[in-house]
Design a protein around this motif. Structure first.
Motif, mmCIF file in Angstrom:
data_model
loop_
_atom_site.group_PDB
_atom_site.id
_atom_site.type_symbol
_atom_site.label_atom_id
_atom_site.label_comp_id
_atom_site.label_asym_id
_atom_site.label_seq_id
_atom_site.Cartn_x
_atom_site.Cartn_y
_atom_site.Cartn_z
ATOM 1 N N CYS A 260 13.373 25.056 22.389
ATOM 2 C CA CYS A 260 14.371 24.243 23.095
ATOM 3 C C CYS A 260 14.172 24.211 24.613
ATOM 4 O O CYS A 260 15.082 23.801 25.351
ATOM 5 N N CYS B 134 12.314 21.569 18.834
ATOM 6 C CA CYS B 134 13.686 21.550 19.333
ATOM 7 C C CYS B 134 13.658 20.818 20.665
ATOM 8 O O CYS B 134 13.006 21.271 21.607
ATOM 9 N N GLU C 139 17.533 20.286 17.157
ATOM 10 C CA GLU C 139 16.444 20.744 16.312
ATOM 11 C C GLU C 139 15.955 19.609 15.405
ATOM 12 O O GLU C 139 16.599 18.575 15.271
#
Length: 562
Positions: A267, A298, A311
């Motif tokens: 992420c 992500c 995600e």
């Protein structure tokens, strides 16, 4: 004594030497005949005038080669190259090109007219797209219409849906702008035949309108196009980025693999992701192992429409996986674990676990186990993948940036925008927000909406009346209204039909995402915006960091995708 001396035989005429002398005489005679034969053949070759078109071209070929088209032609009508291609082609290509028996003599501004008696009734017949005269006319019109691109290849025309339509494809590159990629376009032509049987092109469709000329990808056909042995992307070609499969249990068991697991890279922004991913890929290549990679990403909240980390994003939304799997040894993580669980125990496959990023690739070079797993902990920043490539490893592991191309689905949008502008535009990049407020180049730009600030910056750099593409992070397009008095301005949002629910991009990404629609997110927008900017004839940058991926060491803006 004298008489005996005169009758005596020299050594060469002694009986024991006669056989050897005969062989010498025959050898000299054969060599003499060979020299005479060579001389005769040389004289004939110098004076003979064959009817081969390479040495004795017909008037039709002369007309074709000296026409304003400057286009080459192959008699099988499969591929036609033009311009500089003819100058650099090899002898085989030249021999194929020159064998143009089907060429129809056509001069600029006129098409040979059939006599009225022969033309009567014929002019109403459907257009034959395979007719070389039709092919020649279509090439001529395209080259005249699109003056700002170099044509590299033409495909043979295919019949359109109506009797007077033909579809034709071609490969090209813009004459100006920063790009190393090739592009492919295919358009629909409406062709008219007069009562005197004179052919003319009535109209040419929009970008990628000639779908019948779009050929399916051949099996085992590699992505891209090679120039000088270097593979280059071809935007507009069919894409085959299906996941690679292991051929058999034997092949899987013989393989050597590397996988990265865990870590704090999830992420993070795309800059961070690529820096870490390419470290892993570089190590896999150094160890001569297949990289087992997770194709689900992500996406950082800085790019998402929801402003939250998301995600389940597919690697193939953003990057060219077909090129990656063809040029590097990679496997999808999910598929790998399925095969591993099936065959690991019965085939005695072993795993070597590494839990410290300070263990260098050089220390792992002698490991014989089937799988090396680097497992990263939970403490940031020590658990970032790119830590493996720091320190002494930095001089050994080279990140293979040339293996990462931007998604050709996104690049197709770039090509469509540039094509709508006829590849004849200038571009400017304007950053808004804190960077703009603190900039010496754009003082107080965030608050100043007067025309002086914008126009004075472009004064003398871009001619009045030019098409100007504005790449910007400013959501309020009215801010740029002062530019419209001097230029024809264009923005990414003007082309949103290229990714809406009726677009090709929408249908392709939805299919890739198992029927679920895909958002055209912030990273995609930045990628397309940047690439359109780079294709401008004149490019005026207000800042060097156009996106977070155009920084030192993570420069995907200037890789082969550009």
């Amino acid at each position: 004594m004298l008489g005996r001396s005169g009758l005596s035989r020299t050594g060469s005429f002694r009986p024991e030497n006669l056989g050897q002398n005969a062989l010498h005489m025959i050898g000299h005679l054969c060599f003499t005949l060979f020299v005479i034969g060579v001389l005769v053949f040389t004289i004939i070759a110098a004076t003979y005038e064959p009817k081969n078109p390479i040495f004795h071209p017909s008037s039709k070929i002369e007309t074709f080669l000296t026409s304003s088209l400057n286009a080459t032609f192959r008699s099988d009508n499969t591929v036609v190259g033009t311009g500089e291609d003819f100058m650099v082609s090899n002898q085989t290509a030249f021999a194929t090109f020159i064998n143009a028996k089907d060429v129809v003599e056509t001069k600029e501004g006129s098409t040979d007219e059939i006599s009225l008696s022969r033309c009567e009734g014929y002019w109403k017949e459907p257009i034959d797209c395979k007719d070389p005269e039709v092919f020649h006319l279509m090439m001529k019109v395209v080259i005249e219409r699109f003056e700002d691109i170099h044509f590299y290849q033409f495909g043979k025309p295919a019949p359109g849906p109506k009797a007077n339509t033909c579809d034709m494809a071609w490969r090209f590159r813009p004459k100006e702008g920063k790009t190393v990629a090739f592009f492919k376009d295919y358009r629909r032509f409406v062709i008219k035949r007069s009562k005197k049987c004179k052919l003319s092109v009535v109209s040419i469709g929009d970008y990628h309108s000639g779908v019948n000329a779009r050929k399916k990808k051949r099996k085992n056909q590699k992505p891209g196009f090679e120039q000088g042995g270097v593979p280059l992307p071809v935007v507009g070609e069919p894409i085959n980025d299906s996941l690679p499969l292991v051929e058999s249990e034997i092949a899987f068991s013989r393989g050597k693999y590397l996988i990265y697991a865990g870590g704090g890279d999830r992420c993070k922004n795309m800059n961070h992701y690529l820096w870490s991913f390419l470290c892993a890929l570089g190590e896999a290549q150094y160890l001569n192992r297949t990289l087992v990679m997770d194709l689900t990403l992500c996406l950082s909240s800085i790019y998402t429409l929801s402003n939250e980390d998301e995600e389940g994003k597919d690697f193939r939304f953003y990057f060219d996986f077909e090129h990656l799997k063809e040029t590097a040894s990679v496997l999808d993580q999910q598929q790998f674990w399925e095969d591993w669980n099936k065959w690991q125990r019965q085939d005695g496959l072993t795993l070597y676990l590494v839990e410290d990023s300070r263990v260098t690739p050089m220390q792992l070079s002698e490991v014989k186990d089937s799988l090396i797993m680097r497992k990263f902990g939970s403490v940031e920043p020590d658990n970032y993948w790119y830590r493996v490539c720091e320190g002494e490893t930095e001089s050994v592991i080279r990140r293979p940036w040339h293996l990462v191309w931007k998604s050709r689905r996104l690049m197709d949008i770039v090509s469509a925008i540039a094509s709508r502008l006829n590849w004849d535009y200038d571009s400017v990049h304007i950053v808004r927000g804190d960077k703009a407020r603190n900039s010496d180049l754009w003082p107080n730009l965030a608050q100043d909406t007067s025309p002086n600030t914008l126009i004075s910056t472009l004064q003398g750099k871009i001619e009045d009346g030019r098409n100007v593409y504005v790449a910007t992070n400013e959501p309020n397009m009215s801010f740029f209204d002062p530019l419209k008095d001097k230029y024809s301005t264009h923005f990414l949002e003007d082309y949103k039909d290229l990714w809406d629910e009726n677009s090709e991009w929408y249908s392709l990404t939805k299919e890739l995402n198992y029927g679920i629609p895909v958002d055209f997110d912030g990273y995609m927008r930045a990628s397309v915006d940047t690439e359109v900017f780079f294709r401008g004839k004149k490019q005026i940058e207000t800042f060097n960091d156009l996106t977070d991926d155009c920084k030192e060491g993570v420069n995907t803006c200037n890789t082969a995708t550009s």
